[in-house]
Scaffold this motif. Structure first.
Motif, PDB file in Angstrom:
ATOM      1  N   VAL A  87     -11.428   2.592  -6.863  1.00  0.00           N
ATOM      2  CA  VAL A  87     -11.022   2.014  -5.479  1.00  0.00           C
ATOM      3  C   VAL A  87     -10.834   2.344  -4.014  1.00  0.00           C
ATOM      4  O   VAL A  87     -10.982   4.052  -4.493  1.00  0.00           O
ATOM      5  N   LYS A  88     -11.056   1.986  -3.296  1.00  0.00           N
ATOM      6  CA  LYS A  88     -11.008   3.112  -1.856  1.00  0.00           C
ATOM      7  C   LYS A  88      -9.970   2.667  -0.610  1.00  0.00           C
ATOM      8  O   LYS A  88      -9.370   2.679  -0.404  1.00  0.00           O
ATOM      9  N   TYR A  89      -9.010   1.466  -0.838  1.00  0.00           N
ATOM     10  CA  TYR A  89      -7.822   0.989  -0.158  1.00  0.00           C
ATOM     11  C   TYR A  89      -7.045   0.523  -1.073  1.00  0.00           C
ATOM     12  O   TYR A  89      -7.127  -0.053  -2.326  1.00  0.00           O
ATOM     13  N   ALA A  90      -5.837   0.501  -0.322  1.00  0.00           N
ATOM     14  CA  ALA A  90      -4.438  -0.127  -1.158  1.00  0.00           C
ATOM     15  C   ALA A  90      -3.692  -0.668  -0.017  1.00  0.00           C
ATOM     16  O   ALA A  90      -3.377   0.208   1.014  1.00  0.00           O
ATOM     17  N   THR A  91      -3.037  -1.432  -0.144  1.00  0.00           N
ATOM     18  CA  THR A  91      -1.828  -2.288   0.665  1.00  0.00           C
ATOM     19  C   THR A  91      -0.665  -0.896   0.498  1.00  0.00           C
ATOM     20  O   THR A  91      -0.470  -0.524  -0.239  1.00  0.00           O
ATOM     21  N   LYS A  92       0.270  -1.352   1.852  1.00  0.00           N
ATOM     22  CA  LYS A  92       1.588  -0.750   1.412  1.00  0.00           C
ATOM     23  C   LYS A  92       2.640  -1.090   1.756  1.00  0.00           C
ATOM     24  O   LYS A  92       2.710  -1.194   3.218  1.00  0.00           O
ATOM     25  N   GLY A  93       3.058  -1.916   1.842  1.00  0.00           N
ATOM     26  CA  GLY A  93       4.773  -2.472   1.661  1.00  0.00           C
ATOM     27  C   GLY A  93       4.694  -4.263   2.011  1.00  0.00           C
ATOM     28  O   GLY A  93       5.519  -4.656   1.795  1.00  0.00           O
TER      29      GLY A  93
END
Length: 356
Positions: A236-242
């Motif tokens: 994976v390259k991206y992850a949401t936060k919150g």
């Protein structure tokens, strides 16, 4: 062939699951002159937090409790069947304590899925202990679902802070999720992913790495603490936060018949051990979360920090998702709205107790 176990009464490893099922086919809790023997089974691996900070703690507490000694065996990793099989085995008396998973058993415990809804406090202790308030005698979920099943909930474990992890596309808004296939944990989370614009896909956790690598899915709803377990940080390259798209809870529950067969002092021992386990379970998950977040901060995954406006674009959907869940249960004669309200109140009470 009999299973063997550590002297600490922790994890038991089966040499042959089939032989064990045959060995269990007799009766439930076995009481002898000197001690009582309980049979526990779950779908989680022996190394999972549900085992190490859950069942292992419980069995140790039982061994050191008052009254006639209570011995226990634990079969992890679904060796005795699926979650549905395990629940059925409590009815036949073959097992005494089993793991119940609301996301996978929404046909029999749909109300228990309330803690998996998004929009509530993401702290694992708040989530699990608030749900437990509704699972005790007199609680709405106990009275409506578990008591009729002949089950007494003992403790809850909740993995919270599920975020969206993607292979190629950064997600900053619900619009970014439109058309994306997102692996979901099932149950309530399927509805959440759909409401936010994504297309939920049912894939076992063990297959997510390959599915992301081959681009058969675009992303996955996962808690940070499970990313390293499946090496997803490598694909994976991206992850949401919150954003917090929900939680995943499990409920270790005991056969009411087996519980009622125990002496009063042993029943108190069970209750006390379960209460300590519930706290140990959530504290263990808290520690896992912190360790995972620290490790992932040093990885190549880019965490998307949302602006206030972007966060509100997600959060404004949460009340609607919660009410839609409740309305769906109301429509089939289940107290969905009443459960939602009771859980919201339990969360506030638990937040106060946790000092949050």
């Amino acid at each position: 062939m009999r299973p063997w176990r550590r002297r600490s009464l922790g994890t038991v490893v089966l040499a042959a699951a089939t032989a064990t099922v045959l060995a269990l086919s007799g009766c439930g809790a076995v009481a002898s002159k000197d001690q009582t023997h309980l049979k526990i089974a779950g779908i989680f691996p022996a190394s999972h937090i549900a085992s190490t900070a859950g069942v292992d703690v419980f069995t140790e507490e039982l061994a050191n409790g008052p009254g006639k000694p209570i011995d226990a065996e634990y079969w992890p990793s679904g060796q005795l069947g699926t979650v549905g099989d395990l629940t059925s085995l409590t009815r036949t008396g073959a097992l005494d304590i089993v793991s119940v998973l609301p996301p996978n058993q929404s046909d029999i415990v749909p109300l228990a899925g309330v803690s998996d809804l998004p929009g509530f406090d993401p702290d694992t202790c708040v989530t699990s202990l608030a749900l437990m308030r509704l699972l005790k005698p007199g609680g709405i979920i106990y009275e409506d679902e578990f008591e009729p099943l002949g089950l007494i909930p003992l403790w809850v474990g909740s993995v919270t802070k599920y975020e969206i992890w993607t292979a190629n596309k950064q997600v900053r808004s619900p619009e970014d999720l439109r058309g994306m296939s997102i692996r979901s944990g099932g149950g309530v989370m399927d509805s959440t992913v759909s409401a936010l614009g994504g297309s939920p896909v049912a894939i076992p956790s063990s297959d997510v790495f390959e599915s992301l690598q081959r681009h058969t899915i675009d992303g996955a709803a996962f808690p940070a603490s499970s990313i390293g377990t499946y090496s997803l940080q490598d694909v994976v390259k991206y992850a949401t936060k919150g954003i917090g798209v929900g939680s995943g809870s499990w409920i270790f529950s005991m056969s009411a018949d087996a519980f009622n067969d125990l002496e009063p002092e042993q029943q108190e021992n069970i209750r006390a051990a379960a209460d300590k386990t519930g706290r140990a379970q959530c504290e263990g998950i808290r520690a896992d979360d912190k360790a995972a977040e620290k490790t992932l901060a040093e990885s190549d995954v880019e965490f998307t920090e949302l602006t206030d406006a972007e966060s509100k674009a997600f959060s404004k959907n949460m009340p609607e998702i919660q009410q839609k869940w409740a309305d769906g249960l109301d429509a089939i004669g289940k107290p969905g709205s009443e459960t939602l309200q009771a859980y919201a109140e339990a969360v506030k009470a638990q937040e106060k107790e946790e000092g949050l």
